[in-house]
Write an enzyme that holds these catalytic residues in place. Sequence first.
Site, PDB file in Angstrom:
ATOM      1  N   HIS A  37       0.865  -1.085  -0.051  1.00 19.81           N
ATOM      2  CA  HIS A  37       0.194   0.110  -0.041  1.00 19.81           C
ATOM      3  C   HIS A  37       0.849   1.263   0.034  1.00 19.81           C
ATOM      4  CE1 HIS A  37      -2.873  -2.814   2.445  1.00 19.81           C
ATOM      5  NE2 HIS A  37      -3.324  -2.507   1.288  1.00 19.81           N
ATOM      6  N   GLN A  61     -17.854  -6.328  -1.834  1.00 18.56           N
ATOM      7  CA  GLN A  61     -17.047  -7.062  -2.521  1.00 18.56           C
ATOM      8  C   GLN A  61     -16.625  -8.431  -2.082  1.00 18.56           C
ATOM      9  OE1 GLN A  61     -14.111  -3.931  -2.904  1.00 18.56           O
ATOM     10  NE2 GLN A  61     -12.664  -5.546  -2.443  1.00 18.56           N
TER      11      GLN A  61
HETATM   12  P1  AMP Z   1      -6.250  -3.892  -0.688  1.00 17.63           P
HETATM   13  O1  AMP Z   1      -6.084  -3.329   0.657  1.00 17.63           O
HETATM   14  O2  AMP Z   1      -5.956  -5.450  -0.369  1.00 17.63           O
HETATM   15  O3  AMP Z   1      -7.767  -3.836  -1.204  1.00 17.63           O
HETATM   16  O4  AMP Z   1      -5.261  -3.140  -1.782  1.00 17.63           O
HETATM   17  C1  AMP Z   1      -5.435  -1.930  -2.026  1.00 17.63           C
HETATM   18  C2  AMP Z   1      -4.449  -1.576  -3.048  1.00 17.63           C
HETATM   19  O5  AMP Z   1      -2.884  -2.093  -2.684  1.00 17.63           O
HETATM   20  C3  AMP Z   1      -4.822  -2.360  -4.312  1.00 17.63           C
HETATM   21  O6  AMP Z   1      -4.451  -1.666  -5.546  1.00 17.63           O
HETATM   22  C4  AMP Z   1      -3.876  -3.492  -4.337  1.00 17.63           C
HETATM   23  O7  AMP Z   1      -3.581  -4.232  -5.622  1.00 17.63           O
HETATM   24  C5  AMP Z   1      -2.578  -2.891  -3.779  1.00 17.63           C
HETATM   25  N1  AMP Z   1      -1.714  -3.852  -3.158  1.00 17.63           N
HETATM   26  C6  AMP Z   1      -2.054  -4.878  -2.252  1.00 17.63           C
HETATM   27  N2  AMP Z   1      -0.908  -5.538  -2.058  1.00 17.63           N
HETATM   28  C7  AMP Z   1       0.395  -4.958  -2.874  1.00 17.63           C
HETATM   29  C8  AMP Z   1       1.513  -5.434  -2.984  1.00 17.63           C
HETATM   30  N3  AMP Z   1       2.203  -6.458  -2.356  1.00 17.63           N
HETATM   31  N4  AMP Z   1       2.247  -4.623  -3.727  1.00 17.63           N
HETATM   32  C9  AMP Z   1       1.650  -3.528  -4.366  1.00 17.63           C
HETATM   33  N5  AMP Z   1       0.366  -3.419  -4.274  1.00 17.63           N
HETATM   34  C10 AMP Z   1      -0.266  -4.029  -3.265  1.00 17.63           C
END
Ligand code: AMP
Length: 281
Positions: A37, A61
């Site tokens: 993040h 979702q």
């Molecule tokens: P989430 O909180 O899991 O919904 O993720 C929020 C954002 O962070 C989304 O755009 C994810 O693709 C991105 N994200 C989650 N894990 C990673 C990671 N390991 N590397 C880069 N971006 C990430």
Amino acid sequence: MQIITAIKEMQEKIAQYKHNGMTIGFVPTMGFLHEGHLSLVQEAKQKADLVVMSIFVNPLQFGPNEDYDRYPRDIVRDEQLAKNAGVDILFYPEVTEMYKDTRYFHISVSGLVDVLCGSKRPGHFDGVVTVLIKLFNIVLPTYAFFGKKDAQQVAVVMKMVEEFNFPIKIIPVETVREEDGLAKSSRNVYLTSEEKQEATVLYKSLQLAKTLIEEGETNSRSIIEKMTRFIQNHSQGNIDYIEIYSFPNLKPLPNLQGHVLVALAVRFTNVRLIDNILLEI
Ligand code: AMP
């Protein structure tokens, strides 16, 4: 860092910044922040005058048997991490602020979702698109940053922005990994320490696919078979899918060419993990 929980206040703030000609970089998340993040925040800081992060665990979702209730949450820690990373505004609405009791409109995504997570998690991308339409209308970002770890999400969001003419540039960001290759994820806390070791098979099997492709293998099925065998031989994880498609159209490739997405999902005792690589062939 300002923390805002009300939609109306968020819209008033954004109107002021826009009036002053500032560009807005938006990082939507579900919180329980990690370096993945925070790398989106770093990209946003480089591109935009003002960085807005949202933290919202979006019930729409999650499927009925998925992990909405036990999704990890720690807003106190998240506030500190967001602040240290340089987020200017943290938007943190309650579910009741985002969704009224009755919803009169239901979004249904009809393309790009019959494969990968879309086919395994019915309705998931309907929920993702619904919340992003709302968040985009609230934050009015110039740029929005998404991790390539959720490659199908990137494909769906890019198509949504194009089809509905959102004046927003979508910026995909590289996946951040642990030293052993495991992709950072809020859900990694649900791995036992033994499973955390074993979960490196996701990235290792993707590296195996990369090597095979670089050595000239063009047959998706053969690559998928070898990845399957590798995962089965090196972990207790249950494979949910291993699939190979063109990116961002997510179409099967008779011969591997162009932008190629190799993606997989594997279940461990209390958690389902996803990962992928994007190759240029
Ligand atoms: P989430 O909180 O899991 O919904 O993720 C929020 C954002 O962070 C989304 O755009 C994810 O693709 C991105 N994200 C989650 N894990 C990673 C990671 N390991 N590397 C880069 N971006 C990430």
